[in-house]
Design an enzyme around this catalytic site. Sequence first.
Site, PDB file in Angstrom:
ATOM      1  N   CYS A   2      17.566  86.064  44.818  1.00 59.84           N
ATOM      2  CA  CYS A   2      18.591  85.645  43.867  1.00 59.84           C
ATOM      3  C   CYS A   2      19.933  85.573  44.575  1.00 59.84           C
ATOM      4  CB  CYS A   2      18.684  86.628  42.712  1.00 59.84           C
ATOM      5  SG  CYS A   2      17.121  86.876  41.834  1.00 59.84           S
ATOM      6  N   ARG A  28      19.444  79.980  46.451  1.00 60.36           N
ATOM      7  CA  ARG A  28      18.725  81.256  46.429  1.00 60.36           C
ATOM      8  C   ARG A  28      17.971  81.485  45.119  1.00 60.36           C
ATOM      9  NH1 ARG A  28      20.105  84.821  50.349  1.00 60.36           N
ATOM     10  NH2 ARG A  28      19.401  86.553  49.052  1.00 60.36           N
ATOM     11  N   TRP A  75      16.182  83.842  40.614  1.00 63.07           N
ATOM     12  CA  TRP A  75      14.818  83.390  40.869  1.00 63.07           C
ATOM     13  C   TRP A  75      13.910  84.467  40.302  1.00 63.07           C
ATOM     14  CZ3 TRP A  75      12.649  78.970  42.649  1.00 63.07           C
ATOM     15  CH2 TRP A  75      11.299  79.004  42.966  1.00 63.07           C
ATOM     16  N   ASN A 101      19.575  91.657  43.238  1.00 63.64           N
ATOM     17  CA  ASN A 101      18.610  90.892  44.017  1.00 63.64           C
ATOM     18  C   ASN A 101      17.666  91.895  44.661  1.00 63.64           C
ATOM     19  OD1 ASN A 101      17.268  88.932  45.594  1.00 63.64           O
ATOM     20  ND2 ASN A 101      18.697  89.249  47.285  1.00 63.64           N
ATOM     21  N   GLY A 102      16.366  91.737  44.426  1.00 62.95           N
ATOM     22  CA  GLY A 102      15.392  92.673  44.982  1.00 62.95           C
ATOM     23  C   GLY A 102      14.320  92.993  43.970  1.00 62.95           C
ATOM     24  N   GLU A 479      -3.978  76.093  59.280  1.00 62.93           N
ATOM     25  CA  GLU A 479      -2.577  76.061  58.845  1.00 62.93           C
ATOM     26  C   GLU A 479      -1.663  75.599  59.975  1.00 62.93           C
ATOM     27  OE1 GLU A 479       0.979  76.569  56.623  1.00 62.93           O
ATOM     28  OE2 GLU A 479      -1.091  76.018  56.175  1.00 62.93           O
ATOM     29  N   LYS A 483       0.905  72.392  59.848  1.00 63.10           N
ATOM     30  CA  LYS A 483       2.330  72.437  60.184  1.00 63.10           C
ATOM     31  C   LYS A 483       2.678  71.367  61.224  1.00 63.10           C
ATOM     32  CE  LYS A 483       3.632  74.365  57.408  1.00 63.10           C
ATOM     33  NZ  LYS A 483       2.525  74.699  56.601  1.00 63.10           N
ATOM     34  N   GLU A 486       2.621  67.944  59.547  1.00 65.41           N
ATOM     35  CA  GLU A 486       3.685  67.746  58.563  1.00 65.41           C
ATOM     36  C   GLU A 486       5.023  67.389  59.192  1.00 65.41           C
ATOM     37  OE1 GLU A 486       2.757  70.576  54.732  1.00 65.41           O
ATOM     38  OE2 GLU A 486       3.327  71.573  56.587  1.00 65.41           O
ATOM     39  N   HIS A 502     -19.270  70.929  69.021  1.00 67.03           N
ATOM     40  CA  HIS A 502     -19.977  69.942  68.198  1.00 67.03           C
ATOM     41  C   HIS A 502     -19.031  68.782  67.845  1.00 67.03           C
ATOM     42  CE1 HIS A 502     -23.430  72.561  67.822  1.00 67.03           C
ATOM     43  NE2 HIS A 502     -22.591  73.563  67.527  1.00 67.03           N
ATOM     44  N   LYS A 601       8.013  68.920  48.297  1.00 66.81           N
ATOM     45  CA  LYS A 601       7.762  70.359  48.266  1.00 66.81           C
ATOM     46  C   LYS A 601       6.673  70.721  47.262  1.00 66.81           C
ATOM     47  CE  LYS A 601       8.535  74.601  49.457  1.00 66.81           C
ATOM     48  NZ  LYS A 601       8.077  75.039  50.768  1.00 66.81           N
TER      49      LYS A 601
END
Length: 606
Positions: A2, A28, A75, A101-102, A479, A483, A486, A502, A601
Amino acid sequence: MCGIIGAVLVEGVVSDLLLNGLKRLEYRGYDSVGVATVSGDQIHLKKDKGRIDEVHATLDLSAFPGSIGIGHTRWATHGLPARINAHPHTDCNNTIALVHNGIIENFLHLREVLKKRGHTFTSNTDTEIVAHLIEERLKEGCLFPAAVMRALRHVKGSFALTIVSADHPNTLIGVRKESPLVIGVSENGKFIASDAVAFIDYTRKVVYLHDWQMAVLEPHSLQVYDIKEGMPVDHEVQTIDWTSRQINKAGFKHHMLKEIYEQPYAIADALRTSLKYVEKFVDHIYTAENLFFVACGTSYHASLYASYIFPRIVKINAAAVIASEFSRQYESTLGESDVVIAISQSGETADTLEAVRSAKEEGARVLGVVNAMGSALTRISDSYIGQNSGPEIGVAATKTYTSQLAILSRLAIYAGIKNHNLSIMEGKRLLRKLHRVSYLVNLYIKRFNEEIEKITPDLCDKNSFCFLGRDVNYPTAAEAMLKMLEITYKPALAYPSGESKHGFLSMVEKGYPVIIFTPTDEAYEENLNTIMEMKARQGEVIAITDKQGKEAMRLSDRYIITPKTHPIFTPIVNAIPAQLLAYHTSVNLGLDPDFPRNLAKSVTVK
């Protein structure tokens, strides 16, 4: 994650400053916003769900009296996006207001204790309990700063707090533990925020609070205290020379690199979800006959990781399924004994939502692992776990991926304990090792960055790449491949190491780059054989291995050393060098890794 801002001025009205600061902090968090000021021995407060401009258009957040105030852009982590859950929060008497925030880990216990003492709560957040704890200490006769110190000694978790009191109209208090908080110093007053961008127009002189420190800000003074000792400590005033644009990224060149560096904190926050919610989630898993992990993109690779660890730890059938294919593969066989776990950063991915709706129609239970509270997935799910990752600006997922791996690991361990496949002692040992991962990542991340930055210029002229891994690190290879695709637009492949002979082996020739994830686990010797196969065809091998992987280092052309951790958790650690490899290759190619072409996104259309 946040955004927090506060200010106490020598003269003038503070509300415009707070509003402008919040707009700069909106990256944020942006599901709700609120402001509180103190004037005439009263707290004046406005807040609501929505983005800043939307709420400002309705409530006029600049129309506040007073030269002291706090603001917050949220958030959601505890409590859905709603007016009652927006910050600031107050005590029973509306004399204390604070923003946070936390994550307060023990808030449910503290809430029950405070309820028994007569406190009334108006939100579903963890934050509100802090205002009531301070109220309790003030009733005991503590002065404002001492009341804050004593209240926070009961709190477990992470927090950056900014607090005002109607009874102390010239005092602003800020406290930090594991969440950022920076103070601005000027002749016209004092400022405090999550990020210096919020007050950069007013001063470039700053003081960075450290963990377990409390700052008492007044128009002409600043005192910093050690909370545990209750004693004042020295503080250093520094001058920053960044531009506002740079500060939005905390000095990093791109949001993606900033978010890669945030992963130690994101992983730790992912593991702070209250045990009550974890146990509720695990109760569904424990009674399932089959588990289906359903997702898209990066979240699918987290699902793939889960499909390895749940059969091993929980002894349950588990499959990872690409969301767009789920109905075609499994709809006809789903039943009430099956559980579908949907994983989605945004909670709005169209293919994932279609899959879970289809599963519900067949009687299956639906669980969610999701970053955006209040999203469609949280509403559809029978139970869900929040990732607590905060907003992720870069299109290519980084911290949300490792947070998902951490959460899935924790769920698997508790499910294993629940069905007695793990003893309590074994489970606790694994949990200790899991919680240590964020520390290890923090210890190594700068080293990763420096070493990979040196390697990547030589990779820019490569036409394609292949990533290899065995067991739980095959999803890591997948992954890493994603990346690279992308953000560099380079063709890339990912194979389980044993499958490389193979088909893929026909690609390997002199100088062909092969990146292999090879921790010193049960698959290490087999991975050494794979490295030798690549070298026999003159491939250029980059090994990502831990400090015990001496033979992998000797056989490879280059290597990146990772910290030693439990084999099950190596994918969390190994993801970071994979991300940095793609990031620096993209930058060296002159591309913008934050906004890759043709990608969004959150994919909210089929």
